[in-house]
Scaffold this active site. Sequence first.
Site, mmCIF file in Angstrom:
data_model
loop_
_atom_site.group_PDB
_atom_site.id
_atom_site.type_symbol
_atom_site.label_atom_id
_atom_site.label_comp_id
_atom_site.label_asym_id
_atom_site.label_seq_id
_atom_site.Cartn_x
_atom_site.Cartn_y
_atom_site.Cartn_z
ATOM 1 C CG HIS A 1 -2.049 0.986 1.144
ATOM 2 N ND1 HIS A 1 -1.896 2.314 1.474
ATOM 3 C CD2 HIS A 1 -3.331 0.838 0.743
ATOM 4 C CE1 HIS A 1 -3.048 2.937 1.286
ATOM 5 N NE2 HIS A 1 -3.937 2.076 0.841
ATOM 6 C CG ASP B 1 -7.983 -3.193 -2.909
ATOM 7 O OD1 ASP B 1 -9.149 -2.764 -2.896
ATOM 8 O OD2 ASP B 1 -6.983 -2.458 -2.942
#
Length: 429
Positions: A305, A362
């Site tokens: 991320h 996700d």
Amino acid sequence: MQKALLKWNGQEAEFPVLEGTEGEMAIDFTKLRQQVGLVSFDPGYGNTASCKSAITFIDGEKGILKYRGIPIEELAEKATFLETAYLLIWGKLPEPAELKGFLRQITAHTLLHEDVKRFYTGFPKDAHPMAVCSAVVAALSAFYPELLDPRGAEAEHGAIIRLLAKFPTIAAFSYKHSIGQPFIYPDNKLDYTSNFLRMMFATPCEDYRPDPVAARTLDLLLILHADHEQNCSTSTVRLVGSSLSNLFASISAGINALWGPLHGGANQKVLEMLESIEKGGGSVEAFVEKAKSKNDTARLMGFGHRVYKNYDPRAKIIRKACYEVLNKLGVRTKLLEIAVKLEEIALKDDYFLSRRLYPNVDFYSGIIYQALEIPINMFTVLFAMGRLPGWIAHWDELQKDPDFKIGRPRQIFVGPTGKHYLPIGQRKQ
């Protein structure tokens, strides 16, 4: 106040050092060009704070996420999505009477103007739902001209309520159009997510009763996506709003920014990766080795991320929810088995650990959406539905910021110099 000293070309200048409530430190370069003739260069704005905000706090090193000071873990366990939306937009948890009134207002505005339906018939059946949603949200500004003043309290409140109330209807209609089924109107006896699921899956000839487990799981996913500080789409909403564009136009721009595969489309990429592993024989070990190879195009999706250098706190919540919802719904999927094994291997592999590549939000969300029978092209639309209150909160905060300015980044020009206009007859072929 602490200050930072900059020395450049024989000059010295001091700049204030700002401190946030969670201990973040920043150099205030507002007068950098004015004082020393320089601008800062920061592609992607990874080290640039564009504003002061009291909405969401992230500590990427420690894996912390808070909405208005409340840990995401507490909200995920105890709150509803609309309660979380109220918190983000108005800065506090609603009192019982406030929440009741808020829910009543949302319920009263779920229906779309009948003329809005004409927009859908103008789109091809294979139009992506994000394109449709963005266009319809922008078109709301034509239907509510009295709600366009970004500095009018009543207009702003009316626009906020209508966006939150109508977006599930807009989203469900975009899906129905894509599969050639008639639109299903909202049922205001249902809660927010149950209403959306019914509009998605009911038909005039066969009613649909939303599973409470599915509705609560979707509600949880919306909470986890509700805000995430100054990400690409949120920054877009703020930038558009800084020109005093109305809320509908600003949110439409945010939807378009979210649509990009590097932002809102990541969970679809995870699902595609898991499916490719399954089709390739299901060898997770072989895929991991391919992902590590510089000579292979395989990529490990759903890990890492831009902000988090630790385990994404939302990923922990969603991982647990994934097991629970699949068990309660009686869904068995090979993709979950592959995902679990992939996570186990990656979290023990020095290659990924040294790069601080941990599962993000996700990684498991696509599996949950699939278990809820949400089609892949609607994944990003649901992300937009969840992110809507965060976008609204940031747009509202910007409009009330005492340091409000229209967004206008600087640049470093690297193009040609000393050029002059040549008549067309003198130009080389």
